[in-house]
Design a protein around this motif. Structure first.
Motif, PDB file in Angstrom:
ATOM      1  N   TRP A  62       9.776   7.531 -12.345  1.00 46.92           N
ATOM      2  CA  TRP A  62       9.788   6.548 -13.433  1.00 46.92           C
ATOM      3  C   TRP A  62      11.212   6.285 -13.908  1.00 46.92           C
ATOM      4  CZ3 TRP A  62      10.266   7.582 -18.990  1.00 46.92           C
ATOM      5  CH2 TRP A  62       9.873   6.507 -19.811  1.00 46.92           C
ATOM      6  N   THR A  63      11.961   7.350 -14.158  1.00 46.91           N
ATOM      7  CA  THR A  63      13.336   7.160 -14.623  1.00 46.91           C
ATOM      8  C   THR A  63      14.219   6.594 -13.513  1.00 46.91           C
ATOM      9  OG1 THR A  63      13.902   9.462 -14.152  1.00 46.91           O
ATOM     10  CG2 THR A  63      13.218   8.932 -16.403  1.00 46.91           C
ATOM     11  N   GLY A  64      13.942   6.952 -12.262  1.00 48.25           N
ATOM     12  CA  GLY A  64      14.707   6.411 -11.147  1.00 48.25           C
ATOM     13  C   GLY A  64      14.522   4.913 -11.010  1.00 48.25           C
ATOM     14  N   ILE A  65      13.266   4.473 -11.093  1.00 48.07           N
ATOM     15  CA  ILE A  65      12.986   3.031 -11.047  1.00 48.07           C
ATOM     16  C   ILE A  65      13.690   2.340 -12.213  1.00 48.07           C
ATOM     17  CG2 ILE A  65      11.186   1.259 -11.299  1.00 48.07           C
ATOM     18  CD1 ILE A  65       9.277   3.279  -9.893  1.00 48.07           C
ATOM     19  N   GLY A  66      13.573   2.941 -13.376  1.00 48.47           N
ATOM     20  CA  GLY A  66      14.199   2.360 -14.570  1.00 48.47           C
ATOM     21  C   GLY A  66      15.707   2.275 -14.460  1.00 48.47           C
ATOM     22  N   ALA A  67      16.329   3.352 -14.003  1.00 50.45           N
ATOM     23  CA  ALA A  67      17.790   3.365 -13.892  1.00 50.45           C
ATOM     24  C   ALA A  67      18.273   2.377 -12.841  1.00 50.45           C
ATOM     25  CB  ALA A  67      18.267   4.778 -13.555  1.00 50.45           C
ATOM     26  N   ILE A  84      31.236  -0.492  -5.220  1.00 51.06           N
ATOM     27  CA  ILE A  84      30.732   0.369  -4.154  1.00 51.06           C
ATOM     28  C   ILE A  84      30.220   1.703  -4.698  1.00 51.06           C
ATOM     29  CG2 ILE A  84      33.004   1.334  -3.575  1.00 51.06           C
ATOM     30  CD1 ILE A  84      30.220   0.486  -1.072  1.00 51.06           C
ATOM     31  N   GLY A  85      30.884   2.250  -5.678  1.00 46.69           N
ATOM     32  CA  GLY A  85      30.433   3.517  -6.258  1.00 46.69           C
ATOM     33  C   GLY A  85      29.047   3.404  -6.881  1.00 46.69           C
ATOM     34  N   ARG A  86      28.812   2.330  -7.569  1.00 42.28           N
ATOM     35  CA  ARG A  86      27.493   2.117  -8.191  1.00 42.28           C
ATOM     36  C   ARG A  86      26.427   1.891  -7.124  1.00 42.28           C
ATOM     37  NH1 ARG A  86      27.461  -1.375 -13.525  1.00 42.28           N
ATOM     38  NH2 ARG A  86      26.318   0.376 -14.371  1.00 42.28           N
ATOM     39  N   VAL A  87      26.772   1.178  -6.061  1.00 44.36           N
ATOM     40  CA  VAL A  87      25.817   0.946  -4.980  1.00 44.36           C
ATOM     41  C   VAL A  87      25.460   2.263  -4.299  1.00 44.36           C
ATOM     42  CG1 VAL A  87      25.492  -0.167  -2.734  1.00 44.36           C
ATOM     43  CG2 VAL A  87      26.513  -1.451  -4.627  1.00 44.36           C
ATOM     44  N   VAL A  88      26.446   3.117  -4.073  1.00 47.94           N
ATOM     45  CA  VAL A  88      26.184   4.430  -3.470  1.00 47.94           C
ATOM     46  C   VAL A  88      25.274   5.254  -4.377  1.00 47.94           C
ATOM     47  CG1 VAL A  88      27.254   6.635  -2.821  1.00 47.94           C
ATOM     48  CG2 VAL A  88      28.280   4.477  -2.075  1.00 47.94           C
ATOM     49  N   LEU A  90      23.119   4.110  -6.561  1.00 45.81           N
ATOM     50  CA  LEU A  90      21.785   3.506  -6.492  1.00 45.81           C
ATOM     51  C   LEU A  90      21.064   3.946  -5.227  1.00 45.81           C
ATOM     52  CD1 LEU A  90      22.375  -0.154  -7.696  1.00 45.81           C
ATOM     53  CD2 LEU A  90      21.030   1.600  -8.828  1.00 45.81           C
ATOM     54  N   ALA A  91      21.783   4.024  -4.116  1.00 43.43           N
ATOM     55  CA  ALA A  91      21.178   4.482  -2.861  1.00 43.43           C
ATOM     56  C   ALA A  91      20.716   5.930  -2.978  1.00 43.43           C
ATOM     57  CB  ALA A  91      22.164   4.326  -1.710  1.00 43.43           C
ATOM     58  N   LEU A  92      21.491   6.744  -3.671  1.00 43.93           N
ATOM     59  CA  LEU A  92      21.091   8.144  -3.871  1.00 43.93           C
ATOM     60  C   LEU A  92      19.833   8.241  -4.730  1.00 43.93           C
ATOM     61  CD1 LEU A  92      24.603   9.775  -4.397  1.00 43.93           C
ATOM     62  CD2 LEU A  92      23.069  10.077  -2.429  1.00 43.93           C
ATOM     63  N   ILE A  93      19.748   7.413  -5.760  1.00 50.88           N
ATOM     64  CA  ILE A  93      18.533   7.387  -6.587  1.00 50.88           C
ATOM     65  C   ILE A  93      17.339   6.987  -5.732  1.00 50.88           C
ATOM     66  CG2 ILE A  93      17.353   6.192  -8.476  1.00 50.88           C
ATOM     67  CD1 ILE A  93      20.100   6.020  -9.888  1.00 50.88           C
ATOM     68  N   LEU A  94      17.507   5.943  -4.933  1.00 58.49           N
ATOM     69  CA  LEU A  94      16.435   5.476  -4.062  1.00 58.49           C
ATOM     70  C   LEU A  94      16.006   6.575  -3.089  1.00 58.49           C
ATOM     71  CD1 LEU A  94      14.614   3.163  -3.159  1.00 58.49           C
ATOM     72  CD2 LEU A  94      16.447   2.411  -1.649  1.00 58.49           C
ATOM     73  N   CYS A  95      16.952   7.277  -2.503  1.00 63.95           N
ATOM     74  CA  CYS A  95      16.628   8.387  -1.598  1.00 63.95           C
ATOM     75  C   CYS A  95      15.832   9.466  -2.327  1.00 63.95           C
ATOM     76  CB  CYS A  95      17.904   8.981  -1.006  1.00 63.95           C
ATOM     77  SG  CYS A  95      18.685   7.924   0.217  1.00 63.95           S
ATOM     78  N   GLY A  96      16.227   9.770  -3.547  1.00 65.56           N
ATOM     79  CA  GLY A  96      15.499  10.777  -4.321  1.00 65.56           C
ATOM     80  C   GLY A  96      14.076  10.350  -4.634  1.00 65.56           C
ATOM     81  N   VAL A  97      13.901   9.092  -5.020  1.00 64.85           N
ATOM     82  CA  VAL A  97      12.553   8.583  -5.321  1.00 64.85           C
ATOM     83  C   VAL A  97      11.677   8.614  -4.068  1.00 64.85           C
ATOM     84  CG1 VAL A  97      11.280   6.490  -5.956  1.00 64.85           C
ATOM     85  CG2 VAL A  97      13.261   7.206  -7.307  1.00 64.85           C
TER      86      VAL A  97
END
Length: 104
Positions: A62-67, A84-88, A90-97
């Motif tokens: 839930w927090t990952g989707i929100g963030a 690029i740092g923010r995109v990386v 975001l990719a880490l959040i997506l991997c975690g979800v």
């Protein structure tokens, strides 16, 4: 079904998080109403999803989707930077979800 409910809860979290910017400190009525309704529905749907999903997994997703959604819409709607740092990150959040979904 619980995952679909959780996805909707996360999308509503994005809605209220981005909507906060439009409330101007809760001084604008209709954006404030939208934010309040979105908050209540988001948490209520999170609660429904937690009936069958593990609490830690559901909350993290839930927090990952929100963030992630808030960062993306912040860039798209509010002109916030998306380097690029923010995109990386975001990719880490997506991997975690995705990882949490796969192991649940």
């Amino acid at each position: 079904m619980a995952w679909l409910v959780l996805l909707l809860a996360g999308l509503l979290e994005v809605g209220w998080a981005v909507g906060l910017k439009y409330t101007e400190g809760f001084s604008r009525l209709w954006p404030s109403v939208w934010v309040g309704i979105s908050m209540i529905l988001s948490v209520a749907l999170l609660s429904v999803a937690m009936k069958t999903l593990p609490a830690g997994t559901a909350y993290a997703v839930w927090t990952g989707i929100g963030a992630a959604g808030t960062v993306i819409l912040g860039a798209a709607l509010l002109g916030e930077p998306l380097g690029i740092g923010r995109v990386v990150c975001l990719a880490l959040i997506l991997c975690g979800v995705i990882g949490l979904k796969l192991v649940s």
